[in-house]
Design a protein around this motif. Structure first.
Motif, PDB file in Angstrom:
ATOM      1  N   ARG A  13      56.363  42.871  57.983  1.00  0.00           N
ATOM      2  CA  ARG A  13      55.770  43.358  59.240  1.00  0.00           C
ATOM      3  C   ARG A  13      54.321  42.887  59.359  1.00  0.00           C
ATOM      4  O   ARG A  13      53.990  42.149  60.271  1.00  0.00           O
ATOM      5  CB  ARG A  13      55.839  44.879  59.287  1.00  0.00           C
ATOM      6  CG  ARG A  13      57.251  45.410  59.367  1.00  0.00           C
ATOM      7  CD  ARG A  13      57.246  46.892  59.680  1.00  0.00           C
ATOM      8  NE  ARG A  13      58.580  47.412  59.809  1.00  0.00           N
ATOM      9  CZ  ARG A  13      59.254  48.010  58.850  1.00  0.00           C
ATOM     10  NH1 ARG A  13      58.707  48.168  57.665  1.00  0.00           N
ATOM     11  NH2 ARG A  13      60.477  48.454  59.050  1.00  0.00           N
ATOM     12  N   LYS A  15      50.598  41.775  59.871  1.00  0.00           N
ATOM     13  CA  LYS A  15      49.809  41.590  61.090  1.00  0.00           C
ATOM     14  C   LYS A  15      50.635  41.055  62.249  1.00  0.00           C
ATOM     15  O   LYS A  15      50.149  40.999  63.380  1.00  0.00           O
ATOM     16  CB  LYS A  15      48.644  40.640  60.791  1.00  0.00           C
ATOM     17  CG  LYS A  15      47.507  41.307  60.073  1.00  0.00           C
ATOM     18  CD  LYS A  15      46.378  40.352  59.807  1.00  0.00           C
ATOM     19  CE  LYS A  15      45.124  41.106  59.430  1.00  0.00           C
ATOM     20  NZ  LYS A  15      44.395  41.640  60.576  1.00  0.00           N
ATOM     21  N   GLU A  17      53.552  42.388  63.211  1.00  0.00           N
ATOM     22  CA  GLU A  17      54.432  43.394  63.795  1.00  0.00           C
ATOM     23  C   GLU A  17      53.993  43.808  65.213  1.00  0.00           C
ATOM     24  O   GLU A  17      54.821  43.979  66.106  1.00  0.00           O
ATOM     25  CB  GLU A  17      54.502  44.614  62.865  1.00  0.00           C
ATOM     26  CG  GLU A  17      55.599  45.597  63.208  1.00  0.00           C
ATOM     27  CD  GLU A  17      57.028  45.051  63.057  1.00  0.00           C
ATOM     28  OE1 GLU A  17      57.215  43.869  62.698  1.00  0.00           O
ATOM     29  OE2 GLU A  17      57.965  45.820  63.330  1.00  0.00           O
ATOM     30  N   SER A  18      52.680  43.955  65.407  1.00  0.00           N
ATOM     31  CA  SER A  18      52.218  44.364  66.745  1.00  0.00           C
ATOM     32  C   SER A  18      52.523  43.277  67.772  1.00  0.00           C
ATOM     33  O   SER A  18      52.768  43.581  68.944  1.00  0.00           O
ATOM     34  CB  SER A  18      50.720  44.692  66.715  1.00  0.00           C
ATOM     35  OG  SER A  18      50.005  43.646  66.112  1.00  0.00           O
ATOM     36  N   TRP A  21      56.161  43.729  68.701  1.00  0.00           N
ATOM     37  CA  TRP A  21      56.313  44.895  69.584  1.00  0.00           C
ATOM     38  C   TRP A  21      55.862  44.555  70.998  1.00  0.00           C
ATOM     39  O   TRP A  21      56.507  44.936  71.967  1.00  0.00           O
ATOM     40  CB  TRP A  21      55.462  46.062  69.077  1.00  0.00           C
ATOM     41  CG  TRP A  21      56.033  46.783  67.902  1.00  0.00           C
ATOM     42  CD1 TRP A  21      56.998  46.338  67.045  1.00  0.00           C
ATOM     43  CD2 TRP A  21      55.674  48.095  67.439  1.00  0.00           C
ATOM     44  NE1 TRP A  21      57.240  47.282  66.072  1.00  0.00           N
ATOM     45  CE2 TRP A  21      56.443  48.368  66.296  1.00  0.00           C
ATOM     46  CE3 TRP A  21      54.750  49.033  67.871  1.00  0.00           C
ATOM     47  CZ2 TRP A  21      56.340  49.556  65.585  1.00  0.00           C
ATOM     48  CZ3 TRP A  21      54.640  50.227  67.184  1.00  0.00           C
ATOM     49  CH2 TRP A  21      55.425  50.477  66.048  1.00  0.00           C
ATOM     50  N   LEU A  22      54.736  43.856  71.087  1.00  0.00           N
ATOM     51  CA  LEU A  22      54.195  43.554  72.420  1.00  0.00           C
ATOM     52  C   LEU A  22      55.126  42.605  73.180  1.00  0.00           C
ATOM     53  O   LEU A  22      55.379  42.804  74.372  1.00  0.00           O
ATOM     54  CB  LEU A  22      52.787  42.957  72.287  1.00  0.00           C
ATOM     55  CG  LEU A  22      52.025  42.773  73.582  1.00  0.00           C
ATOM     56  CD1 LEU A  22      51.856  44.089  74.336  1.00  0.00           C
ATOM     57  CD2 LEU A  22      50.642  42.170  73.319  1.00  0.00           C
ATOM     58  N   THR A  68      45.051  37.709  65.322  1.00  0.00           N
ATOM     59  CA  THR A  68      45.947  38.733  65.885  1.00  0.00           C
ATOM     60  C   THR A  68      45.450  39.281  67.231  1.00  0.00           C
ATOM     61  O   THR A  68      46.214  39.368  68.195  1.00  0.00           O
ATOM     62  CB  THR A  68      46.117  39.891  64.877  1.00  0.00           C
ATOM     63  OG1 THR A  68      46.332  39.336  63.585  1.00  0.00           O
ATOM     64  CG2 THR A  68      47.289  40.767  65.238  1.00  0.00           C
ATOM     65  N   ARG A  69      44.163  39.651  67.298  1.00  0.00           N
ATOM     66  CA  ARG A  69      43.662  40.230  68.547  1.00  0.00           C
ATOM     67  C   ARG A  69      43.743  39.224  69.695  1.00  0.00           C
ATOM     68  O   ARG A  69      44.065  39.581  70.826  1.00  0.00           O
ATOM     69  CB  ARG A  69      42.213  40.708  68.395  1.00  0.00           C
ATOM     70  CG  ARG A  69      42.052  42.132  67.901  1.00  0.00           C
ATOM     71  CD  ARG A  69      42.890  43.154  68.639  1.00  0.00           C
ATOM     72  NE  ARG A  69      42.620  43.276  70.074  1.00  0.00           N
ATOM     73  CZ  ARG A  69      41.653  43.992  70.612  1.00  0.00           C
ATOM     74  NH1 ARG A  69      40.819  44.666  69.852  1.00  0.00           N
ATOM     75  NH2 ARG A  69      41.504  44.053  71.918  1.00  0.00           N
ATOM     76  N   LEU A  72      47.334  39.015  70.808  1.00  0.00           N
ATOM     77  CA  LEU A  72      47.736  40.210  71.566  1.00  0.00           C
ATOM     78  C   LEU A  72      47.095  40.212  72.956  1.00  0.00           C
ATOM     79  O   LEU A  72      47.757  40.513  73.959  1.00  0.00           O
ATOM     80  CB  LEU A  72      47.330  41.481  70.804  1.00  0.00           C
ATOM     81  CG  LEU A  72      48.074  41.740  69.492  1.00  0.00           C
ATOM     82  CD1 LEU A  72      47.435  42.902  68.731  1.00  0.00           C
ATOM     83  CD2 LEU A  72      49.556  42.040  69.736  1.00  0.00           C
ATOM     84  N   VAL A  96      43.630  50.082  70.261  1.00  0.00           N
ATOM     85  CA  VAL A  96      44.087  49.003  69.373  1.00  0.00           C
ATOM     86  C   VAL A  96      43.205  48.924  68.130  1.00  0.00           C
ATOM     87  O   VAL A  96      43.707  48.791  67.004  1.00  0.00           O
ATOM     88  CB  VAL A  96      44.105  47.644  70.129  1.00  0.00           C
ATOM     89  CG1 VAL A  96      44.312  46.489  69.164  1.00  0.00           C
ATOM     90  CG2 VAL A  96      45.195  47.643  71.192  1.00  0.00           C
ATOM     91  N   THR A  99      44.221  51.459  65.585  1.00  0.00           N
ATOM     92  CA  THR A  99      45.389  51.104  64.758  1.00  0.00           C
ATOM     93  C   THR A  99      45.000  50.057  63.721  1.00  0.00           C
ATOM     94  O   THR A  99      45.498  50.068  62.597  1.00  0.00           O
ATOM     95  CB  THR A  99      46.566  50.552  65.599  1.00  0.00           C
ATOM     96  OG1 THR A  99      46.148  49.370  66.259  1.00  0.00           O
ATOM     97  CG2 THR A  99      47.075  51.543  66.610  1.00  0.00           C
ATOM     98  N   THR A 100      44.087  49.158  64.101  1.00  0.00           N
ATOM     99  CA  THR A 100      43.645  48.129  63.145  1.00  0.00           C
ATOM    100  C   THR A 100      42.945  48.783  61.958  1.00  0.00           C
ATOM    101  O   THR A 100      43.186  48.415  60.801  1.00  0.00           O
ATOM    102  CB  THR A 100      42.681  47.131  63.838  1.00  0.00           C
ATOM    103  OG1 THR A 100      43.316  46.626  65.005  1.00  0.00           O
ATOM    104  CG2 THR A 100      42.321  45.979  62.924  1.00  0.00           C
TER     105      THR A 100
END
Ligand SMILES: N[C@@H](CCC(=O)N[C@@H](CS)C(=O)NCC(=O)O)C(=O)O
Length: 155
Positions: A13, A15, A17-18, A21-22, A68-69, A72, A96, A99-100
């Motif tokens: 999962r 970094k 995983e988000s 999901w998105l 990652t950011r 996203l 966000v 969660t990070t």
């Protein structure tokens, strides 16, 4: 038809995983390449696919996107999931980052043992239950009430 985004990451999962999901929330199908050997990872670096020699990396819209950011933000903006104005985006960014921070506490776990690991697990549980989950529960409740109101439903 546009090509599906392709996700490059380890088989876990972490970094990515988000991002999964998105894309799921946006209803976008994607392919994945799991990096299972050092050779696969080095090959990506050699061909210049990883700007900072790190994954996650997402190949989409003719780009190889890392950080990652940034990934996203791009997906959220592209699929209209990044609020309607600056204030919405500010709140999304705050949630966000929360969660990070929580995830940063989880990341060292696989490399810890014994007392240090037990201490870290306690810290994660405490932070999750007392600091982060109440914030997300509250915003989820507000969101559900808003949707009920929008749909003209009564509780
Ligand atoms: N700031 C980056 C950090 C990415 C990161 O730390 N990736 C790890 C895997 S989870 C990695 O590729 N580590 C190898 C390295 O840094 O050499 C992001 O949020 O995407």
């Amino acid at each position: 038809m546009a090509q599906k985004p392709k996700l490059y990451y380890f088989n876990g999962r972490g970094k990515m995983e988000s991002v999964r999901w998105l894309l799921g929330a946006a209803g976008v199908e994607f392919d994945e390449e799991f990096l299972e050997t050092k050779e696969q990872y080095n090959k990506l670096i050699e061909v210049g696919s990883l700007l900072f020699q790190q994954v996650p990396m997402v190949e989409m819209d003719g780009m190889k996107i890392v950080q990652t950011r940034a990934i996203l933000n791009y997906i959220a903006a592209k699929y209209n999931l990044y609020g309607k104005d600056m204030k919405d985006r500010l709140f999304i960014d705050m949630y966000v980052e929360g969660t990070t921070d929580l995830m940063l506490a989880v990341i060292p776990l696989p490399f810890q043992q014994g007392d240090a690991k037990a201490k870290q697990i306690d810290l994660i549980k405490n932070r999750a239950v007392n600091r982060y989950f109440p914030v997300y529960e509250k915003v989820c409740k507000i969101f559900v009430l808003f949707m009920l109101y929008r749909c003209n439903l009564k509780l």
